[in-house]
Design a protein around this motif. Structure first.
Motif, mmCIF file in Angstrom:
data_model
loop_
_atom_site.group_PDB
_atom_site.id
_atom_site.type_symbol
_atom_site.label_atom_id
_atom_site.label_comp_id
_atom_site.label_asym_id
_atom_site.label_seq_id
_atom_site.Cartn_x
_atom_site.Cartn_y
_atom_site.Cartn_z
ATOM 1 N N LEU A 1 67.325 2.357 26.253
ATOM 2 C CA LEU A 1 66.339 1.500 26.927
ATOM 3 C C LEU A 1 65.452 2.333 27.855
ATOM 4 O O LEU A 1 64.241 2.113 27.942
ATOM 5 C CB LEU A 1 67.074 0.397 27.718
ATOM 6 C CG LEU A 1 66.161 -0.583 28.456
ATOM 7 C CD1 LEU A 1 65.154 -1.236 27.513
ATOM 8 C CD2 LEU A 1 66.985 -1.648 29.171
ATOM 9 N N LYS B 1 62.842 3.889 25.787
ATOM 10 C CA LYS B 1 61.873 2.882 25.302
ATOM 11 C C LYS B 1 60.907 2.503 26.415
ATOM 12 O O LYS B 1 59.703 2.392 26.198
ATOM 13 C CB LYS B 1 62.623 1.628 24.813
ATOM 14 C CG LYS B 1 63.246 1.788 23.456
ATOM 15 C CD LYS B 1 63.891 0.483 23.035
ATOM 16 C CE LYS B 1 64.671 0.694 21.747
ATOM 17 N NZ LYS B 1 65.599 -0.405 21.475
ATOM 18 N N ALA C 1 62.848 -6.847 27.138
ATOM 19 C CA ALA C 1 63.972 -5.948 26.816
ATOM 20 C C ALA C 1 65.271 -6.455 27.457
ATOM 21 O O ALA C 1 66.317 -5.827 27.317
ATOM 22 C CB ALA C 1 63.655 -4.545 27.304
#
Ligand code: SF4
Ligand code: SF4
Length: 377
Positions: free
Chosen positions: A3, A6, A118
């Motif tokens: 994450l 990202k 997310a």
């Protein structure tokens, strides 16, 4: 892909130049500084956005774990000569605290949306000490002029951040001064000696602060009054001041670079003038002032005041008719500073205007400024 990766790639895809991550731990050093510098920063401590509480994100959001720090490089395009020395670059670039319906605000909104999608919960209303956040997230170092510097860019950057409830991978802090040893160029160049020691600023002497914070109804007893000593040193700066960044060797490369024009600024600069700002029409305010300077000053009279100061400092008798016109302005604040500017320009014509206006003026404060201006002649 993790994450953290990202998030970082999405930020870079949006055009942010640097992105770093730090913990949501307390910013103890910043709290200590605010306490230590006491009265100088009372306006900040009393700010309704609660900056002291913002130094402890987990008090405001108990689930807070990480802070994403974003660096926007706002000097990727050229700034027109006609605006430099009048409007600070960060305002010209329309990038500081931009609302979400403007391009720079919508970029931040897209970032928020991505992080939420997310699966992260995002902190609301946490007023963070952005320069501390960025240094702890490893994306900037400090300058002795108090600005944050990103490697390879300089200090013409805007910092923003997002507090999230998710553990991310943390970057190595860069809580250090990145200035060449012995350099004090910013301290020497500051016209008001607002930077009284490396990394120590008295905001009440800073031109930028005086141009925007001096409005009636602000916290800590601030008012629209700008001390005459500071007015004289404001030069033509009507909003912001870049002097301590312009002299900085860490900004030299960017300042000397040949950058593409910003076509919007080119258009604005063609009909931007201090005299137009002094006796401002609604259209000039809406199309030439507000698009750049939407942030701190909410009423035209403060821009007019600043324009009067700038014209006075230019000292050119050619501006006397504009200042004479401003002496008829319905806002007494504008008349006060137009009187000051006439006194600063001086000469027989300015004296005649001041004497005529003295006999017509009904406001005590304006009369005082007229008297002071006449005395100085
Ligand atoms: S912004 Fe201008 S007045 Fe303020 S510290 Fe820098 S040089 Fe001095
Ligand atoms: S002018 Fe010199 S001391 Fe000031 S911030 Fe730049 S490098 Fe540091």
């Amino acid at each position: 892909m993790s994450l953290t990766k990202k998030i970082k790639e999405f930020a870079l895809d949006l055009g942010y130049s640097r992105v770093g991550i730090t913990t949501a731990d307390r910013f103890s050093d910043h709290v200590a500084i605010l306490q230590d510098r006491g009265p100088m920063y009372d306006f900040l401590v009393q700010d309704p956005r609660r900056p002291v509480e913002g130094c402890e994100p987990q008090k405001l959001m108990p689930s807070a774990k990480s802070i994403i720090s974003l660096v926007w490089d706002y000097s990727q395009k050229a700034f027109p000569e006609a605006l430099l020395g009048k409007v600070g670059r960060v305002y010209q670039a329309r990038s500081y605290n931009a609302p979400s319906h403007r391009i720079n605000g919508s970029r931040y909104q897209l970032m928020l949306d991505f992080v939420k999608k997310a699966g992260c919960q995002v902190g609301q209303g946490i007023f963070l000490p952005e320069r501390w956040v960025a240094a702890r997230a490893g994306v900037t170092t400090y300058g002795r002029n108090n600005f944050a510097y990103a490697d390879g860019i300089g200090s013409f950057i805007v910092l923003s951040s997002i507090v999230v409830d998710t553990e991310l991978e943390y970057d190595t802090p860069t809580l250090e001064t990145g200035c060449p040893e012995g350099c004090r160029a910013c301290i020497k160049a500051c016209p008001t000696q607002a930077i009284y020691e490396p990394q120590k600023l008295n905001p009440r002497r800073c031109i930028a602060f005086n141009a925007w914070f001096t409005q009636d109804g602000k916290p800590a007893g601030l008012s629209s009054h700008i001390p005459p000593e500071i007015r004289e040193k404001m030069g033509t700066h009507v909003h912001g001041c870049d002097i301590c960044q312009e002299v900085c060797p860490r900004n030299r490369e960017r300042l000397q670079a040949k950058l593409p024009d910003d076509e919007f600024l080119v258009r604005v600069s063609q009909d931007f003038s201090l005299t137009k700002m002094l006796n401002m029409t609604d259209e000039f305010y809406e199309t030439r002032v507000q698009p750049l300077m939407y942030n701190y000053i909410k009423e035209p009279k403060y821009f007019q005041r600043n324009a009067a100061i700038a014209l006075g400092n230019l000292g050119d008798p050619a501006f006397i008719p504009d200042l004479e016109l401003a002496m008829n302005d319905p806002e007494k604040l504008v008349r006060e500073y137009a009187a000051w500017a006439l006194g600063r320009i001086g000469g027989n014509l300015a004296k005649q205007v001041l004497e005529t206006k003295r006999s017509l003026e009904t406001c005590g404060n304006v009369k005082k400024e007229i008297e002071a201006a006449l005395l100085a002649l």
